[in-house]
Enzyme design. Structure first.
Site, PDB file in Angstrom:
ATOM      1  N   GLY A 276     -12.467  -0.399   1.609  1.00  0.00           N
ATOM      2  CA  GLY A 276     -12.036  -1.793   1.483  1.00  0.00           C
ATOM      3  C   GLY A 276     -12.537  -2.636   2.646  1.00  0.00           C
TER       4      GLY A 276
ATOM      5  N   THR B  31       1.431  -7.846   3.559  1.00  0.00           N
ATOM      6  CA  THR B  31       0.907  -9.106   3.017  1.00  0.00           C
ATOM      7  C   THR B  31       1.885 -10.271   3.106  1.00  0.00           C
ATOM      8  OG1 THR B  31       0.157 -10.138   0.930  1.00  0.00           O
ATOM      9  CG2 THR B  31       1.703  -8.331   0.741  1.00  0.00           C
TER      10      THR B  31
ATOM     11  N   TYR C 192       2.601  -7.516  -7.152  1.00  0.00           N
ATOM     12  CA  TYR C 192       1.934  -7.105  -5.911  1.00  0.00           C
ATOM     13  C   TYR C 192       2.883  -7.282  -4.726  1.00  0.00           C
ATOM     14  CZ  TYR C 192      -1.245  -7.301  -1.896  1.00  0.00           C
ATOM     15  OH  TYR C 192      -1.839  -7.110  -0.672  1.00  0.00           O
TER      16      TYR C 192
END
Length: 283
Positions: free
Chosen positions: A11, A103, A127
């Site tokens: 990533g 996040t 998410y």
């Protein structure tokens, strides 16, 4: 020599850590992605960790496809929550330092000022919900862990907003970009450096920390900065989120306050435009 295990190494953040590993040669680095360490295989995860036996784990792995997550709850739940619990539990039992990346999507976006680490969480999509569950499991299983919340990540690696916009601005005469979601971008190279600053600091302070670049902008303003730095001729128009419906709702406001990470570890937070320019110069 301490061994660092990096999960999700293909990533954006994992790739930037691999770049930095050439500088931080005092560590032995083990970079794993799905092929080398399948975090979805929960039954085998502990055995795999015993085999690698790291002294530090940096968990960059996540199911980050925000819209896909709405219809892929099980995958999100395993990658963003259940695997994190196992990594945290193993780390705690084996005296292994654990840094877990989270996040801004753990927030609902109704704030009006920069969010501190103690701000009320209330995710509005799958998410965000699974990432918050991962945070809670992480702190429950390993009270010595560090969680870093970040936002709007981009890099010269992988697919991201900067690359997509740069390509579209060369292909099209005009683009519409959402102008009512406010936050700050994060250059993954800066986040990778922040993580290494923490790991080489003489004072490990567990808990949640925020990291993104300095600045308060909308996606539209971000696109304008990309246009300016790339000298593109494309016409950019700002539109409301309602004009661009997506399967997953996005927080309207998720600007992160970085005071804690700066004060605790002396982390330097560059301005978003300085970092954007640096990234766009990489070919």
């Amino acid at each position: 020599m301490k061994k660092i295990l990096v999960t999700g190494s293909k990533g954006q953040l994992g790739s930037e850590l691999e770049v930095l590993s050439k500088i931080y040669t005092q560590f032995q680095w083990v970079f794993t992605d799905r092929e080398e360490l399948d975090l979805c295989n929960l039954e085998k995860l502990e055995t795999e960790l015993n085999s690698i036996n790291p002294q530090i784990i940096i968990n960059c792995a996540a199911h980050t496809a925000v819209d896909k997550a709405e219809s892929e709850f099980e995958l999100s739940e395993v990658l963003n929550h259940q695997s994190v619990a196992i990594l945290a539990k193993w780390s705690f039992a084996n005296d292994c330092k654990f840094i877990h990346v989270s996040t801004d999507y753990v927030f609902d976006g109704t704030a009006a000022t920069a969010l501190t680490e103690t701000a009320q969480t209330n995710p509005i999509n799958v998410y965000g919900q699974t990432k918050l569950a991962g945070e809670k499991a992480c702190l429950q299983e390993n009270p010595n862990a560090i969680i870093i919340r970040t936002s709007w990540v981009y890099s010269s690696f992988g697919n991201n907003f900067v690359k997509t916009m740069s390509r579209l601005m060369q292909e099209r005469d005009s683009l519409n970009v959402v102008n009512d979601q406010i936050g700050s971008p994060t250059y993954a190279a800066d986040l990778a450096q922040a993580i290494m600053t923490i790991l080489t600091h003489n004072n490990w302070q567990a808990g949640i920390y925020n990291f993104s670049n300095e600045g308060e902008i909308s996606w539209y303003e971000f696109a304008l900065a990309i246009k300016e730095l790339g000298s593109f001729n494309c016409e950019i128009s700002g539109i409301p989120s309602s004009a661009y419906p997506t399967p997953a709702k996005r927080p309207q406001y998720s600007l992160l306050d970085k005071t804690k990470i700066k004060n605790t570890f002396g982390v330097v937070v560059p301005d978003y435009k300085v970092s954007l320019e640096k990234c766009m110069k990489i070919k």
